[in-house]
Design a protein around this motif. Structure first.
Motif, PDB file in Angstrom:
ATOM      1  N   MET A   1       4.563  -4.327 -12.466  1.00 57.92           N
ATOM      2  CA  MET A   1       3.525  -4.936 -11.634  1.00 57.92           C
ATOM      3  C   MET A   1       2.495  -3.870 -11.250  1.00 57.92           C
ATOM      4  O   MET A   1       2.843  -2.770 -10.840  1.00 57.92           O
ATOM      5  N   GLY A   2       1.197  -4.186 -11.447  1.00 59.41           N
ATOM      6  CA  GLY A   2       0.157  -3.216 -11.167  1.00 59.41           C
ATOM      7  C   GLY A   2      -0.071  -3.031  -9.687  1.00 59.41           C
ATOM      8  O   GLY A   2       0.469  -3.742  -8.842  1.00 59.41           O
ATOM      9  N   ALA A   3      -0.922  -2.053  -9.378  1.00 59.41           N
ATOM     10  CA  ALA A   3      -1.253  -1.770  -7.980  1.00 59.41           C
ATOM     11  C   ALA A   3      -2.020  -2.949  -7.384  1.00 59.41           C
ATOM     12  O   ALA A   3      -2.787  -3.635  -8.065  1.00 59.41           O
ATOM     13  N   TRP A   4      -1.813  -3.174  -6.096  1.00 57.45           N
ATOM     14  CA  TRP A   4      -2.476  -4.262  -5.402  1.00 57.45           C
ATOM     15  C   TRP A   4      -3.981  -4.013  -5.324  1.00 57.45           C
ATOM     16  O   TRP A   4      -4.436  -2.891  -5.116  1.00 57.45           O
ATOM     17  N   VAL A   5      -4.767  -5.072  -5.535  1.00 59.26           N
ATOM     18  CA  VAL A   5      -6.228  -5.015  -5.470  1.00 59.26           C
ATOM     19  C   VAL A   5      -6.706  -6.036  -4.450  1.00 59.26           C
ATOM     20  O   VAL A   5      -6.182  -7.154  -4.381  1.00 59.26           O
ATOM     21  N   VAL A   6      -7.689  -5.680  -3.643  1.00 62.08           N
ATOM     22  CA  VAL A   6      -8.226  -6.605  -2.653  1.00 62.08           C
ATOM     23  C   VAL A   6      -8.782  -7.836  -3.366  1.00 62.08           C
ATOM     24  O   VAL A   6      -9.612  -7.700  -4.267  1.00 62.08           O
ATOM     25  N   GLU A  42       0.539   3.601  -1.382  1.00 61.79           N
ATOM     26  CA  GLU A  42       1.708   2.726  -1.466  1.00 61.79           C
ATOM     27  C   GLU A  42       2.929   3.352  -0.804  1.00 61.79           C
ATOM     28  O   GLU A  42       3.767   2.649  -0.242  1.00 61.79           O
ATOM     29  N   ARG A  43       3.028   4.680  -0.837  1.00 65.06           N
ATOM     30  CA  ARG A  43       4.211   5.312  -0.255  1.00 65.06           C
ATOM     31  C   ARG A  43       4.221   5.241   1.268  1.00 65.06           C
ATOM     32  O   ARG A  43       5.252   5.472   1.899  1.00 65.06           O
ATOM     33  N   PHE A  44       3.070   4.894   1.871  1.00 68.81           N
ATOM     34  CA  PHE A  44       3.017   4.765   3.327  1.00 68.81           C
ATOM     35  C   PHE A  44       2.972   3.307   3.776  1.00 68.81           C
ATOM     36  O   PHE A  44       2.920   3.019   4.966  1.00 68.81           O
ATOM     37  N   ARG A  45       3.004   2.375   2.824  1.00 66.68           N
ATOM     38  CA  ARG A  45       2.863   0.963   3.152  1.00 66.68           C
ATOM     39  C   ARG A  45       3.973   0.459   4.068  1.00 66.68           C
ATOM     40  O   ARG A  45       3.772  -0.427   4.894  1.00 66.68           O
ATOM     41  N   SER A  46       5.157   1.039   3.932  1.00 71.34           N
ATOM     42  CA  SER A  46       6.292   0.598   4.751  1.00 71.34           C
ATOM     43  C   SER A  46       6.446   1.432   6.027  1.00 71.34           C
ATOM     44  O   SER A  46       7.354   1.200   6.816  1.00 71.34           O
ATOM     45  N   ASP A  47       5.558   2.411   6.224  1.00 74.99           N
ATOM     46  CA  ASP A  47       5.603   3.255   7.413  1.00 74.99           C
ATOM     47  C   ASP A  47       4.674   2.653   8.467  1.00 74.99           C
ATOM     48  O   ASP A  47       3.446   2.737   8.349  1.00 74.99           O
ATOM     49  N   GLU A  48       5.246   2.024   9.481  1.00 79.15           N
ATOM     50  CA  GLU A  48       4.447   1.305  10.469  1.00 79.15           C
ATOM     51  C   GLU A  48       3.447   2.201  11.175  1.00 79.15           C
ATOM     52  O   GLU A  48       2.341   1.776  11.533  1.00 79.15           O
ATOM     53  N   ALA A  49       3.814   3.475  11.377  1.00 79.31           N
ATOM     54  CA  ALA A  49       2.894   4.395  12.053  1.00 79.31           C
ATOM     55  C   ALA A  49       1.633   4.615  11.219  1.00 79.31           C
ATOM     56  O   ALA A  49       0.507   4.626  11.744  1.00 79.31           O
ATOM     57  N   PHE A  50       1.807   4.769   9.912  1.00 78.56           N
ATOM     58  CA  PHE A  50       0.650   4.970   9.037  1.00 78.56           C
ATOM     59  C   PHE A  50      -0.189   3.699   8.944  1.00 78.56           C
ATOM     60  O   PHE A  50      -1.428   3.751   8.951  1.00 78.56           O
ATOM     61  N   VAL A  51       0.480   2.555   8.854  1.00 78.66           N
ATOM     62  CA  VAL A  51      -0.242   1.284   8.791  1.00 78.66           C
ATOM     63  C   VAL A  51      -1.034   1.077  10.083  1.00 78.66           C
ATOM     64  O   VAL A  51      -2.196   0.658  10.067  1.00 78.66           O
ATOM     65  N   ARG A  52      -0.414   1.399  11.209  1.00 76.37           N
ATOM     66  CA  ARG A  52      -1.087   1.267  12.501  1.00 76.37           C
ATOM     67  C   ARG A  52      -2.314   2.179  12.557  1.00 76.37           C
ATOM     68  O   ARG A  52      -3.373   1.785  13.043  1.00 76.37           O
ATOM     69  N   GLY A  53      -2.171   3.404  12.047  1.00 78.02           N
ATOM     70  CA  GLY A  53      -3.294   4.334  12.022  1.00 78.02           C
ATOM     71  C   GLY A  53      -4.414   3.849  11.124  1.00 78.02           C
ATOM     72  O   GLY A  53      -5.605   4.024  11.435  1.00 78.02           O
ATOM     73  N   PHE A  54      -4.047   3.221  10.006  1.00 78.55           N
ATOM     74  CA  PHE A  54      -5.041   2.691   9.071  1.00 78.55           C
ATOM     75  C   PHE A  54      -5.814   1.542   9.720  1.00 78.55           C
ATOM     76  O   PHE A  54      -7.037   1.458   9.602  1.00 78.55           O
ATOM     77  N   ARG A  55      -5.093   0.678  10.422  1.00 81.43           N
ATOM     78  CA  ARG A  55      -5.747  -0.420  11.153  1.00 81.43           C
ATOM     79  C   ARG A  55      -6.702   0.151  12.202  1.00 81.43           C
ATOM     80  O   ARG A  55      -7.800  -0.359  12.414  1.00 81.43           O
ATOM     81  N   SER A  56      -6.252   1.212  12.875  1.00 76.10           N
ATOM     82  CA  SER A  56      -7.070   1.833  13.915  1.00 76.10           C
ATOM     83  C   SER A  56      -8.353   2.402  13.324  1.00 76.10           C
ATOM     84  O   SER A  56      -9.433   2.291  13.929  1.00 76.10           O
ATOM     85  N   GLU A  57      -8.250   3.026  12.141  1.00 76.29           N
ATOM     86  CA  GLU A  57      -9.439   3.556  11.477  1.00 76.29           C
ATOM     87  C   GLU A  57     -10.446   2.442  11.226  1.00 76.29           C
ATOM     88  O   GLU A  57     -11.648   2.595  11.490  1.00 76.29           O
ATOM     89  N   ALA A  58      -9.966   1.310  10.717  1.00 71.12           N
ATOM     90  CA  ALA A  58     -10.856   0.173  10.448  1.00 71.12           C
ATOM     91  C   ALA A  58     -11.489  -0.337  11.742  1.00 71.12           C
ATOM     92  O   ALA A  58     -12.696  -0.632  11.793  1.00 71.12           O
ATOM     93  N   ARG A  59     -10.686  -0.430  12.792  1.00 74.48           N
ATOM     94  CA  ARG A  59     -11.187  -0.939  14.064  1.00 74.48           C
ATOM     95  C   ARG A  59     -12.268  -0.015  14.640  1.00 74.48           C
ATOM     96  O   ARG A  59     -13.322  -0.480  15.094  1.00 74.48           O
TER      97      ARG A  59
END
Length: 210
Positions: A1-6, A42-59
């Motif tokens: 399965m290929g990498a996820w694309v928006v 992808e290696r940080f996708r399951s790390d909630e802290a990294f996901v939270r930081g990514f959301r914060s960057e967007a916000r």
């Protein structure tokens, strides 16, 4: 399965990659508009802290309405990935210009830095501290104008996000984990200006500890 694309975008090529993700050139399928899409690694996708930081960057990016900061279009999160869709800036990083051209005079340096510094000022007015101002995060267009990019470790003024940044551009208080302050960004901008003038960082070392 290929990498996820928006969904709704067609990728063209990779523009850059780092530890936390990659940035690709893509086209919005309905309008044909070119954009830059920043994907969380992808290696940080399951790390909630990294996901939270990514959301914060967007916000945080979404709160800044200024032509001197890369424009924010949308944030997309799905089970297989997360991405920030942004304005595509037609330019090169200041780091590449310094490597190619060497040191500059003070007037030339200020002309190139002006846009990114105005972006920094807009962020500060909005209560946002960038925390990673450096030549890599200043994109310079062909006409010499510049924009500030990469709010990956940005924080609200007065927040205590922990020690993070790029060593050569971190103010002493940033090393000590003090509350986020615009003063630390001013320090980083001054270190960048110094590097434009001299072709070297104000302080250097062969490893992180130094």
């Amino acid at each position: 399965m290929g990498a996820w694309v928006v969904p709704g975008y067609t990728e063209a090529r990779e523009l850059g990659a780092g530890a936390s993700g990659r940035v690709v050139l893509a086209t919005h399928e309905e309008t044909g508009m070119p954009v830059a899409v920043k994907y969380l690694s992808e290696r940080f996708r399951s790390d909630e802290a990294f996901v939270r930081g990514f959301r914060s960057e967007a916000r945080l990016l979404g709160t800044l309405d200024t032509p001197h900061v890369v424009g924010f279009y949308e944030y997309v999160e799905a089970p297989r990935g997360a991405a920030i869709v942004m304005e595509l800036v037609d330019g090169v990083a200041l780091r590449a210009l310094i490597a190619r051209e060497g040191s500059t005079g003070p007037e030339a340096a200020l002309v190139v830095l002006k846009g990114s510094l105005l972006g920094l000022a807009a962020a500060h007015r909005a209560g946002v501290v960038h925390r990673d101002y450096k030549p890599e995060n200043v994109l310079v267009a062909a006409d010499g104008s510049s924009k500030l990019v990469d709010f990956g470790i940005a924080a609200g003024r007065g927040a205590r996000p922990g020690v993070a940044g790029t060593p050569a551009y971190m103010a002493p208080e940033q090393w000590n984990g003090a509350p986020a302050s615009p003063a630390a960004d001013v320090y980083a901008a001054t270190a960048t200006f110094f590097e434009c003038l001299t072709g070297r960082k104000p302080f250097s070392g062969d490893n992180f500890a130094e």
